[in-house]
Design a protein around this motif. Structure first.
Motif, PDB file in Angstrom:
ATOM      1  N   VAL A1289      11.573 -69.439  25.976  1.00  0.00           N
ATOM      2  CA  VAL A1289      12.371 -70.456  26.661  1.00  0.00           C
ATOM      3  C   VAL A1289      13.205 -71.152  25.593  1.00  0.00           C
ATOM      4  CG1 VAL A1289      12.355 -72.500  28.107  1.00  0.00           C
ATOM      5  CG2 VAL A1289      10.564 -70.756  28.391  1.00  0.00           C
ATOM      6  N   GLY A1290      14.509 -70.891  25.626  1.00  0.00           N
ATOM      7  CA  GLY A1290      15.372 -71.448  24.580  1.00  0.00           C
ATOM      8  C   GLY A1290      15.000 -70.843  23.241  1.00  0.00           C
ATOM      9  N   SER A1291      14.564 -71.682  22.340  1.00  0.00           N
ATOM     10  CA  SER A1291      14.135 -71.197  21.024  1.00  0.00           C
ATOM     11  C   SER A1291      12.623 -71.251  20.864  1.00  0.00           C
ATOM     12  CB  SER A1291      14.795 -72.033  19.923  1.00  0.00           C
ATOM     13  OG  SER A1291      14.430 -73.394  20.062  1.00  0.00           O
ATOM     14  N   ASP A1292      11.913 -71.604  21.966  1.00  0.00           N
ATOM     15  CA  ASP A1292      10.450 -71.714  21.901  1.00  0.00           C
ATOM     16  C   ASP A1292       9.815 -70.409  22.357  1.00  0.00           C
ATOM     17  OD1 ASP A1292      10.656 -74.352  21.078  1.00  0.00           O
ATOM     18  OD2 ASP A1292      10.685 -75.114  23.131  1.00  0.00           O
ATOM     19  N   LEU A1293       8.972 -69.865  21.500  1.00  0.00           N
ATOM     20  CA  LEU A1293       8.285 -68.617  21.795  1.00  0.00           C
ATOM     21  C   LEU A1293       6.843 -68.937  22.174  1.00  0.00           C
ATOM     22  CD1 LEU A1293       8.590 -65.509  21.725  1.00  0.00           C
ATOM     23  CD2 LEU A1293       7.772 -65.579  19.370  1.00  0.00           C
ATOM     24  N   HIS A1294       6.481 -68.608  23.407  1.00  0.00           N
ATOM     25  CA  HIS A1294       5.125 -68.831  23.895  1.00  0.00           C
ATOM     26  C   HIS A1294       4.480 -67.467  24.075  1.00  0.00           C
ATOM     27  CE1 HIS A1294       6.374 -72.973  24.673  1.00  0.00           C
ATOM     28  NE2 HIS A1294       7.451 -72.469  25.271  1.00  0.00           N
ATOM     29  N   LEU A1295       3.430 -67.194  23.314  1.00  0.00           N
ATOM     30  CA  LEU A1295       2.850 -65.855  23.296  1.00  0.00           C
ATOM     31  C   LEU A1295       1.332 -65.944  23.268  1.00  0.00           C
ATOM     32  CD1 LEU A1295       3.469 -62.797  23.001  1.00  0.00           C
ATOM     33  CD2 LEU A1295       3.390 -63.121  20.529  1.00  0.00           C
ATOM     34  N   ASN A1296       0.684 -65.204  24.159  1.00  0.00           N
ATOM     35  CA  ASN A1296      -0.777 -65.100  24.180  1.00  0.00           C
ATOM     36  C   ASN A1296      -1.165 -63.843  23.408  1.00  0.00           C
ATOM     37  OD1 ASN A1296      -3.484 -65.086  24.694  1.00  0.00           O
ATOM     38  ND2 ASN A1296      -3.295 -64.864  26.919  1.00  0.00           N
ATOM     39  N   GLU A1297      -1.421 -64.030  22.126  1.00  0.00           N
ATOM     40  CA  GLU A1297      -1.683 -62.878  21.257  1.00  0.00           C
ATOM     41  C   GLU A1297      -2.958 -62.153  21.645  1.00  0.00           C
ATOM     42  OE1 GLU A1297      -1.405 -63.710  17.088  1.00  0.00           O
ATOM     43  OE2 GLU A1297       0.325 -65.018  17.325  1.00  0.00           O
ATOM     44  N   SER A1298      -3.929 -62.879  22.146  1.00  0.00           N
ATOM     45  CA  SER A1298      -5.203 -62.244  22.483  1.00  0.00           C
ATOM     46  C   SER A1298      -5.069 -61.298  23.673  1.00  0.00           C
ATOM     47  CB  SER A1298      -6.255 -63.314  22.785  1.00  0.00           C
ATOM     48  OG  SER A1298      -5.851 -64.108  23.897  1.00  0.00           O
ATOM     49  N   ALA A1299      -4.024 -61.445  24.477  1.00  0.00           N
ATOM     50  CA  ALA A1299      -3.848 -60.598  25.660  1.00  0.00           C
ATOM     51  C   ALA A1299      -3.104 -59.311  25.345  1.00  0.00           C
ATOM     52  CB  ALA A1299      -3.102 -61.373  26.752  1.00  0.00           C
ATOM     53  N   ILE A1300      -2.635 -59.166  24.114  1.00  0.00           N
ATOM     54  CA  ILE A1300      -1.826 -57.989  23.765  1.00  0.00           C
ATOM     55  C   ILE A1300      -2.734 -56.799  23.477  1.00  0.00           C
ATOM     56  CG2 ILE A1300      -0.120 -57.040  22.178  1.00  0.00           C
ATOM     57  CD1 ILE A1300       0.772 -59.900  21.584  1.00  0.00           C
ATOM     58  N   GLN A1301      -2.379 -55.649  24.056  1.00  0.00           N
ATOM     59  CA  GLN A1301      -3.037 -54.393  23.701  1.00  0.00           C
ATOM     60  C   GLN A1301      -2.053 -53.602  22.834  1.00  0.00           C
ATOM     61  OE1 GLN A1301      -3.547 -50.529  26.123  1.00  0.00           O
ATOM     62  NE2 GLN A1301      -5.343 -51.746  26.656  1.00  0.00           N
ATOM     63  N   TRP A1302      -2.408 -53.416  21.570  1.00  0.00           N
ATOM     64  CA  TRP A1302      -1.489 -52.774  20.628  1.00  0.00           C
ATOM     65  C   TRP A1302      -1.516 -51.260  20.779  1.00  0.00           C
ATOM     66  CZ3 TRP A1302       1.710 -56.182  18.629  1.00  0.00           C
ATOM     67  CH2 TRP A1302       1.294 -57.499  18.472  1.00  0.00           C
ATOM     68  N   SER A1303      -0.669 -50.602  20.039  1.00  0.00           N
ATOM     69  CA  SER A1303      -0.553 -49.136  20.138  1.00  0.00           C
ATOM     70  C   SER A1303      -1.846 -48.446  19.752  1.00  0.00           C
ATOM     71  CB  SER A1303       0.587 -48.638  19.249  1.00  0.00           C
ATOM     72  OG  SER A1303       0.374 -49.042  17.912  1.00  0.00           O
ATOM     73  N   THR A1304      -2.686 -49.133  18.984  1.00  0.00           N
ATOM     74  CA  THR A1304      -3.964 -48.560  18.573  1.00  0.00           C
ATOM     75  C   THR A1304      -5.007 -48.653  19.684  1.00  0.00           C
ATOM     76  OG1 THR A1304      -4.581 -50.691  17.617  1.00  0.00           O
ATOM     77  CG2 THR A1304      -3.535 -49.080  16.163  1.00  0.00           C
ATOM     78  N   GLY A1305      -4.696 -49.387  20.752  1.00  0.00           N
ATOM     79  CA  GLY A1305      -5.632 -49.567  21.845  1.00  0.00           C
ATOM     80  C   GLY A1305      -6.544 -50.757  21.663  1.00  0.00           C
ATOM     81  N   SER A1306      -6.398 -51.471  20.559  1.00  0.00           N
ATOM     82  CA  SER A1306      -7.245 -52.625  20.273  1.00  0.00           C
ATOM     83  C   SER A1306      -6.408 -53.888  20.242  1.00  0.00           C
ATOM     84  CB  SER A1306      -7.964 -52.439  18.939  1.00  0.00           C
ATOM     85  OG  SER A1306      -7.023 -52.510  17.871  1.00  0.00           O
ATOM     86  N   THR A1307      -7.088 -55.001  19.972  1.00  0.00           N
ATOM     87  CA  THR A1307      -6.388 -56.279  19.855  1.00  0.00           C
ATOM     88  C   THR A1307      -6.068 -56.605  18.394  1.00  0.00           C
ATOM     89  OG1 THR A1307      -8.530 -57.413  19.763  1.00  0.00           O
ATOM     90  CG2 THR A1307      -7.454 -57.216  21.919  1.00  0.00           C
ATOM     91  N   GLN A1308      -6.295 -55.632  17.518  1.00  0.00           N
ATOM     92  CA  GLN A1308      -5.998 -55.822  16.093  1.00  0.00           C
ATOM     93  C   GLN A1308      -4.510 -55.608  15.860  1.00  0.00           C
ATOM     94  OE1 GLN A1308      -8.203 -56.770  13.724  1.00  0.00           O
ATOM     95  NE2 GLN A1308      -6.541 -56.905  12.263  1.00  0.00           N
ATOM     96  N   VAL A1309      -3.839 -56.619  15.309  1.00  0.00           N
ATOM     97  CA  VAL A1309      -2.390 -56.523  15.073  1.00  0.00           C
ATOM     98  C   VAL A1309      -2.117 -55.404  14.072  1.00  0.00           C
ATOM     99  CG1 VAL A1309      -0.345 -57.732  14.254  1.00  0.00           C
ATOM    100  CG2 VAL A1309      -2.125 -58.988  15.470  1.00  0.00           C
ATOM    101  N   PRO A1310      -1.243 -54.445  14.414  1.00  0.00           N
ATOM    102  CA  PRO A1310      -0.941 -53.371  13.466  1.00  0.00           C
ATOM    103  C   PRO A1310      -0.212 -53.909  12.235  1.00  0.00           C
ATOM    104  CG  PRO A1310       0.526 -53.263  15.365  1.00  0.00           C
ATOM    105  CD  PRO A1310      -0.502 -54.311  15.673  1.00  0.00           C
TER     106      PRO A1310
END
Length: 1648
Positions: A1289-1310
């Motif tokens: 929203v505008g310049s504010d980034l709101h992100l739920n990192e724990s809800a992301i499923q990465w390409s590895t299939g886990s919640t570990q940030v690549p």
């Protein structure tokens, strides 16, 4: 140069020709062209006039075109260069023999539609009709009459005075395979043979001039370069190539300023301010010369004259700039790239021989003649008004040139023979030479095509097996042009590489002449990529031949290294001196090199020099002293040996075994000599020899003494009764054997030691040599191009296309109608183009469900607004929506249909259009409708270019600009520390602008682009394979993709083939929500984990219910719903086809007229399906159409309707109360008389809250940026689903990192990095020639630390601190001193305390036996005083141990000095008393003892001691020792010691002690042989020998010992000398007192 504003202007201007009526003739072939008849005619298009016509567009009558004016003399020269080349070829027997080449040249007057029309006229022959039959004869340029009034078609066109024109001509003539040879189109895009297969050019691509400028910057080491570029493809592509070329070379861009033609004043001021502020002294300018003039004027105002400018060919030879006095100071010294110059022999004579009287058909020459000579040739005008026959047309005086009308008639004697002007100047032909080459290229291709194997026959007479000049096929000519390879008449090799020729440029320099004017000087040439220029002839901006310097930071000199400044370009850095032991011997070194172990850095750290070998040398003072001592000892020993040898028979010599004495002297000589082996440079043999010689020599010496002692003992023992046989065991042989035995043991020990150490050393060396030695470790229209323009122009070439725009259900009539243009079908129709009849278009197929939903969202919004009493009360809103089927010409026709209304169906005109399903469409609509001020509100056009209110003042959108999604992706990369990101882009402005914004956003964040790969729609299969291989090979694990979903699908399929499934993809909104990709099972493994930016989703309350209520029976005119219904329920509603062309609608009182279609035109699906039952309903259906949970494009369309409604509400609102807009008085706007211009003004001010509580307003053309962040997650069944995991929203980034499923299939940030972050304790060392994200981690050197991850440099610790073992923190240096609790301190303390204890014990023994003779024999008082002083000596050594303080430093030296003086004084007085006692026994010396009584003895001791006390007081008062931290030694410890502020004081103290000791030794030596047993002089002598030996050895040991070891040496000397005195003097007496009390008698002491 690329098309300056390629945009869509071409298409729009072209399409305008078909919208009202056929334009008046824009070019009069008979008068605005040159023609010469021949066998083969080549076409030419030149901008002979440069002032375009003024078009009066009133939109109520056909446009009136005023003729072109302003003759472009240079362009006229190009025309005559073409004519001259044709004459040369016709005169040459080796080219086209028997075939007469001719030309037909038209003036396009710098207007793209005219260039298009001219090209079609040239290719098709006569532009008036398809046949030239019945036309009157025409005269050629020389006045000759042709056989027919028509013109023959040309097989090749020479033209393209700009890249825009080149693109238009190539794309227009490509279907006909007509070759186009351009002499001035330099856009790199034209090198693409897939898009422009019929294009050739005789000017190099702009790529090469950009590369040349980069090479110049690298050659002159300009590492800090500013850039000013045109805000179009010319500037953007040039700077992109420049940046690619300088990558890895150390050259950086200081700034990048873009200037636009529309806002040049403001942009020039801004760029001038940037140049003034910047430290860059070299500025690269890629602009048109008019922009440069404005910039230079701004710089001249600010007196900015010290900059070196690099000029592109667009302005490097501009005479307007060269002759402008106002900018001469700024422009002096310009270094530029220019089109290569050449001369054409005979061309000057040809030009000077031109005369209007000889060329009655040439109307351009009279215009030049009248302009040059200021006279009028005749009353015939230079430019007729219409395309009527020129032989009958006379232009009325009103249309004549004012200049011509007022000039006198020419005399006829005028000639160009002696005229010197730009027309007759042929010394440096540039573009004219390119046109000349183009003719020769065409001629040689024709020659190759027409050549026949038969001998003696010309092409004219060729048989049917050979090509004839009268039936040349353009496709064959195109093939031969591709193979052209010839030598020009002037010896130049010429050939095409694809579309291009080998790059050749001139290098020019603007030099100030003596009169202050600026002249153009040729200083070199570029051939390919090789620079050939004379550096000494260049005059730089400073006016001298000194090359200017332009750097952000001066190169680091040798001895320093580059330390990049965090967040700044790699060219901006600090120079950090190399640490000790490290060197850099190059300028600009990125890291210091550690010296080899045997080397050390020189003082300036520029070279490793061998470490200074420090050893005890013969030529240093200490070495000389010791050598002298050793040699002296040898000499004395030799002298004694000689004396003993001479007196070997004397009793003294023979008394104690002379043989052993001689052997002892020999061993002593060896002892002296072996000391010399310790002096000098150590070697393998000297190291071995010194210890062996020392050991063996001393053992030999001691053995001799031992045997001599044994013999003496044996001799005395054998004198006893019964011991006579004892001596037989100690005879000479046994003595020799004993000496040899003892010495042999030492020899064996030394041999074993030296041999074993050699083998161990050898083994260690061998292992080390075999041990491992290494430890390694950017959104614009997708393909804006000119396709639009060309497709648009096609509409005007033959006849008006048949109706092709289908209407959406129009609902009920209303007071105000808003227009809509939607791509309701996605498969464009197949066009049957035979070029002999109007094109026939099959109906569109392939209904787009999502777009249909967006159209119904518009209808739903209109219904909501009509039902809302707060918006437009009393005014009924309606809509008129058309399907443009994703074709740009249909968009245009639909827009004009909506804006102009339709007289056939009485459809009203609309004041606003909602449309633009792509940026291309939006650009077309905005530019087309801008002159009518009709607002366009787009729901899907996201190109950043559309934010420009100057170019698109009538454009609005409800989707954010692509700038924001590129910035969002950059912020994601920064947030997750992805510093090594790959990029895959579409080959158009969408991809290029996106990556440009992305790179700008990450510039100072430490994120780098690992690779940037392009995907082209035309070559997608090959490109996808190449990109997939790049992704596989790259170490980047995060890939940014800015392209269309169809391209992504092909790429993902390629990645799946090579099993690349572990990459994290960042998706742009163009494919982040694509259902086709999500449901494609083949790419599931590749696409899992995609993180994307998506158009914001929203729900519209009631919309789902609205959709589910839709039924074809309720909407009989809604054919789109019928088509959807048949597709969804797989049944046919009726025999009525799904698609009717045309479909028109009358008002509500009129019946909808739907023409029945033939069965052939019916949908195959509808024809074969069973009829619907009528019970079908959408109420329970679950599909994409009824799914309203995440509306994206539909919600944008919904918002667009509300924006239009609120704009209308604001416009129609009236101050009067109780009146609706319908009843407004004349002072208020009426819904029936809305002007689009007024509505546009109110739309700019729209600010409202939607029914769902959302704030809405336009910021220029844009709305505030809102995006969804989505994630593709794999479900349990293996399918992919989209989940919203955040929002921007505008310049504010709101992100739920724990809800992301990465390409590895886990919640570990690549992790995606080129180099892992350097841990604390190391620093980043950039790899030369690689991006800043690729680096090595160098451990900090000792004494330096880095306590941050990814530190660019190590920080040196303060002087009192040192680095910890991990080099992560500075810790205080450990204070090092001789402490009581360390081993050495304990040992010395025990020794001192033991000494004091023994002394005390002796004192007690003596005190207890004070009355015995032994105690009383030598002045017991002095003995007690001596014991007291020895105790003080032992105890004073304790003052040296422990942490030094002010008082301990003063006390230790004073206590040491006074104690030892007291001790030595006692010994000296005792010795003097002994001597005096014996001397007084002589006759006449009886009074001697009165001077050595007890009082005198005490006084002497006190006197000697007081002298030392005075010395210490003076020393400690003036310059006492003080505690001192020795920080000079680079290490983890600080030596805390007592520094001698005055070495003289310490030397005097030691000297005084030494003086007394030597005097005492001398006296004791003299008294050693005095009789009586109580004489202790011999013990004093021996003790003083030990004392002196200890303190003589103390001096070198003290000087050479570091830190606390020097203190230990001093304590050892104190203890050793004290123990020596105690044991030598008092041990014998204690032995007698305690063990031999029988000897403790006066009688025994008096015995001799």
């Amino acid at each position: 140069m690329v098309s300056r504003d390629v945009g869509l202007r071409v298409g729009l201007e072209g399409v305008q020709t078909s919208m009202c009526s056929r334009w008046g003739s824009p070019m009069e072939e008979s008068n605005q062209g040159l023609f010469q008849d021949g066998d083969v005619v080549i076409g030419g298009l030149f901008n002979i006039h440069y002032i375009p016509s003024v078009i009066d567009l009133g939109f109520h009558w056909p446009p009136l075109l005023i003729p072109c004016t302003g003759l472009e003399i240079e362009s006229l020269k190009y025309v005559y260069a073409m004519e001259f080349a044709v004459e040369e070829i016709n005169s040459s027997p080796s080219i086209l023999p028997g075939v007469r080449l001719s030309y037909r040249i038209l003036d396009s007057c710098g207007r793209h539609p005219w260039a298009m029309r001219g090209a079609l006229s040239l290719v098709g022959g006569d532009s008036q009709s398809c046949s030239s039959a019945g036309k009157p004869p025409r005269a050629d340029a020389m006045g000759k009459t042709t056989e027919s009034g028509g013109f023959p078609p040309v097989p090749v066109v020479i033209g393209g005075a700009s890249s825009t024109t080149g693109i238009i001509l190539s794309r227009t003539l490509a279907p006909l395979s007509v070759p186009v040879i351009s002499y001035l189109s330099s856009c790199p895009c034209l090198s693409n043979r897939h898009q422009f297969p019929n294009f050739f050019r005789t000017i190099p691509s702009d790529v090469y001039q950009a590369k040349t400028m980069a090479r110049l910057a690298i050659t002159y080491r300009w590492t800090w370069v500013g850039a000013v570029v045109a805000n179009n493809d010319y500037g953007r592509l040039a700077i992109q190539v420049f940046q690619e070329e300088i990558e890895g070379s150390g050259v950086c861009l200081a700034f990048l300023e873009a200037v636009s033609r529309e806002t040049i004043k403001e942009d020039a001021r801004r760029a001038a301010e940037t140049i003034q502020r910047s430290t860059a002294r070299v500025i690269l300018i890629f602009c048109w010369y008019t922009d440069v003039r404005e910039l230079f004027l701004q710089l001249a105002k600010r007196n900015v004259t010290g900059r070196q400018f690099l000029a592109s060919e667009a302005w490097s030879t501009s005479k307007d700039l060269l002759q402008d006095v106002a900018i001469s100071e700024v422009a002096s010294g310009v270094l530029g790239v220019a089109i290569r110059s050449a001369s054409i022999p005979g061309f000057k004579s040809f030009l000077q021989g031109l005369k209007p009287s000889n060329r009655p058909g040439d109307l351009f020459l009279p215009e030049l003649w009248e302009k040059e000579f200021g006279c009028s040739l005749s009353m015939t005008p230079s430019h007729p008004q219409s395309m009527a026959d020129s032989s009958t047309t006379k232009v009325p005086p009103a249309n004549r040139s004012p200049l011509t009308a007022s000039l006198p008639l020419c005399s006829g004697r005028e000639t160009l023979e002696d005229v010197q002007n730009i027309f007759t100047d042929t010394s440096h032909l540039r573009v004219a030479y390119n046109a000349y080459l183009a003719v020769y290229a065409a001629a040689h291709a024709l020659h190759s095509l027409l050549s026949c194997p038969g001998e003696g026959s010309s092409p004219r007479d060729n048989s049917s097996t050979c090509s004839s000049p009268y039936d040349i096929t353009r496709k064959e000519l195109l093939e031969h042009l591709n193979k052209v390879n010839f030598t020009t008449p002037h010896g130049e090799e010429f050939f095409f590489e694809g579309a291009d020729i080998p790059a050749a440029y001139d290098l020019v320099n603007w030099q100030t002449a003596s009169d202050g004017s600026i002249k153009l000087v040729l200083i070199g040439r570029v051939d390919g990529l090789e620079l050939h220029f004379n550096k000494s002839t260049i005059q730089w901006t400073t006016g001298s031949s000194q090359v200017p310097i332009s750097v952000c930071s001066e190169s680091c000199p040798p001895g320093t290294r580059i330390a990049n400044r965090k967040g700044e370009p790699v060219c901006c850095f600090d120079c950090i001196p190399c640490t000790d032991g490290e060197v850099s011997n190059e300028t600009g070194s990125h890291q210091c090199r550690r010296c080899p172990i045997e080397f050390w850095s020189n003082p300036v750290h520029t070279a490793c020099i061998p470490r200074k070998v420090d050893f005890l040398a013969f030529n240093e003072t200490m070495g000389i002293v010791l050598t002298t001592g050793a040699v002296s000892g040898v000499v004395v020993t030799t002298a004694v040996f000689v004396i003993f040898l001479c007196y070997h028979n004397t009793p003294v010599v023979r008394a104690n075994n002379s043989e052993l004495s001689f052997l002892l002297l020999l061993s002593l000589k060896l002892c002296f000599l072996c000391s010399l082996v310790f002096i000098g440079r150590p070697s393998v043999w000297s190291c071995r020899l010194q210890q062996a010689a020392f050991g063996i020599s001393f053992v030999l010496c001691v053995s001799c003494l031992q045997v001599k002692t044994i013999v003496v003992l044996a001799a005395f023992r054998s004198a006893r009764p019964g011991a006579g046989a004892l001596m037989k065991w100690f005879g000479p042989s046994q003595q020799r054997g004993s000496v040899c035995f003892f010495t042999s043991i030492q020899v064996i020990i030394c041999t074993i030691w030296l041999l074993s150490m050699s083998w161990v050393s050898l083994l260690l060396t061998g292992w080390a040599s075999r041990a491992p030695s290494l430890l390694l470790v950017m959104m614009v229209s997708r393909d804006v191009g000119l396709r639009v323009g060309l497709e648009g122009v096609q509409t005007s070439m033959c006849s008006r296309w048949g109706s092709r725009v289908e209407e959406f259900n129009q609902g009920q009539d209303g007071d105000v109608v808003i227009g809509g243009l939607f791509n309701l079908h996605y498969q464009p129709p197949v066009i049957d183009q035979e070029f002999i009849k109007p094109p026939f278009y099959n109906p569109c197929t392939g209904l787009q469900v999502e777009t249909l939903k967006a159209a119904y969202a518009v209808e739903f919004a209109v219904e909501e607004i009509n039902n809302n009493p707060l918006i437009l009360p009393g005014v009924k809103l309606n809509y008129h929506i058309l399907d443009c089927c994703a074709r740009h010409p249909w968009v245009l026709q639909g827009a004009f249909s909506l804006v102009g209304g339709e007289s056939e169906s009485w459809a009203p005109s609309v004041p606003v259009i909602i449309g633009g399903a792509s940026s291309t469409t939006a650009i077309i609509l905005s530019r087309t409708l801008a002159s009518l001020s009709v607002p366009v509100i787009s729901y899907l056009a996201s190109c950043p270019c559309l934010s420009d209110r100057l170019q698109y003042p009538n454009f609005f959108r409800t989707i954010p600009s692509d700038v924001y999604q590129a910035k969002t992706m950059a912020r994601l990369a920064i947030r997750f520390n992805w510093t090594w990101v790959g990029a895959v882009l579409s080959d158009n402005d969408y991809g290029r602008l996106a990556i440009q914004v992305f790179e700008e956003e990450i510039r100072e964040s430490g994120v780098c682009v690992a690779f940037s790969e392009i995907l082209s729609r035309e070559t997608i299969e090959q490109d996808a394979r190449r990109v997939a291989a790049t992704i596989q090979q790259s170490t980047a694990r995060v890939i940014l993709i800015f392209t269309w979903y169809t391209d992504v699908r092909v790429l993902f399929l390629q990645l799946a083939k090579i099993n690349v499934t572990d990459r994290q993809f960042l998706a742009s909104e163009a494919w982040s929500t694509s259902g086709d990709l999500l449901h494609n099972v083949a790419i599931t493994n590749v696409a899992s984990g995609v993180l994307g930016v998506a158009i914001r989703s929203a729900s519209i309350p009631g919309f789902e219910h609205f959709l589910r209520r839709l039924h074809p029976s309720d909407r009989p005119a809604d054919f789109f719903l019928r088509e959807f219904w048949e597709k969804e329920f797989v049944c046919s509603l009726s025999a009525t086809p799904s698609h009717v062309t045309p479909l028109s609608r009358s008002d509500s009182s009129t019946t909808t007229n739907i023409s029945a279609a033939s069965p052939a035109n019916r949908s195959p699906l509808g024809a074969s399906l069973p009829l619907c039952s009528g019970r079908e309903t959408l109420e329970g259906a679950q599909n994409r159409f009824t799914d309203t949970s995440r509306l994206r494009a539909a919600y944008n369309a919904y918002l667009a309707v509300y924006a239009a409604a609120h704009g209308l509400h604001s416009l129609l609102s009236c101050p009067g109360e109780g009146s609706s807009p319908r009843d407004n008085s004349s002072t208020c706007s009426s819904p029936y008389s809305i002007t689009p211009k007024e509505l546009l003004e109110h739309l700019n001010k729209v600010n409202f809250t939607t029914p769902h509580g959302e704030k809405f307003f336009f910021d220029g053309a844009d709305i505030p940026a809102i995006y969804d962040l989505v994630n593709w997650q794999t479900s349990t069944d293996g399918s992919l689903n989209i989940f919203t995991i955040g929002r921007l929203v505008g310049s504010d980034l709101h992100l739920n990192e724990s809800a992301i499923q990465w390409s590895t299939g886990s919640t570990q940030v690549p992790i995606s990095v080129c180099s892992e972050n350097c841990p604390p304790g190391t620093r980043i060392a950039n790899r030369k020639g690689e991006p800043v994200c690729c680096f090595d981690c160098i451990p900090c050197t000792d004494g330096e630390v880095s306590n941050e991850t990814g530190s660019h440099q190590c920080r040196r610790c303060p002087i009192e601190f040192w680095s910890n073992p991990g080099r992560t923190a500075c810790i205080p240096r450990k204070v090092d001193f001789l402490a009581f609790n360390e081993t050495m301190g304990v040992v010395l303390t025990v020794a001192a305390v033991s000494g004091a204890a023994v002394t005390t014990a002796v004192f007690v023994v003596f005190l207890h036996h004070r009355n015995t003779p032994v105690v009383r024999a030598n002045n017991s008082e002095l003995s007690f005083l001596l014991l007291l002083s020895l105790k003080l000596c032992f105890l004073c050594s304790l003052v040296f141990i422990g942490r030094p303080s002010v008082w301990s430093c003063r006390l230790q030296q004073a206590a040491f000095g006074i104690s030892f003086v007291l001790c030595v004084s006692c010994l000296q007085v005792k010795t003097i008393v002994v001597l005096a006692a014996f001397r007084s026994a002589r006759p006449g010396a009886g009074a001697l003892m009165k001077w050595f009584g007890p009082g005198q003895q005490r006084g002497s001791v006190c006197f000697y001691t007081c002298v030392q006390v005075v010395i210490c007081v003076i020393w400690l008062s003036l310059s006492p020792p003080v505690p001192y931290r020795d920080l000079g030694f680079q290490g983890s410890k600080v030596n805390l010691e007592c520094a001698m502020s005055s070495v003289v004081g310490f030397a005097v103290v030691l000297g005084y002690i030494g003086f007394l000791a030597c005097l005492c030794l001398l006296l004791a030596f003299l008294a050693r042989k005095l009789p009586d047993n109580f004489n202790e002089a011999k013990f004093i002598t021996f003790s003083m020998l030990i004392f002196c030996a200890v303190w003589v050895a103390f001096v070198p040991a003290y000087i050479s010992s570091p830190g606390k070891y020097s203190v230990a040496v001093e304590i050892f000397a104190i203890l050793a000398s004290s123990y020596g005195l105690l044991l030598c003097i008092f041990a014998p007496k204690c032995f007698i007192i305690l063990l031999r009390p029988e000897r403790n008698t006066k009688k025994h002491l008096m015995a001799r």
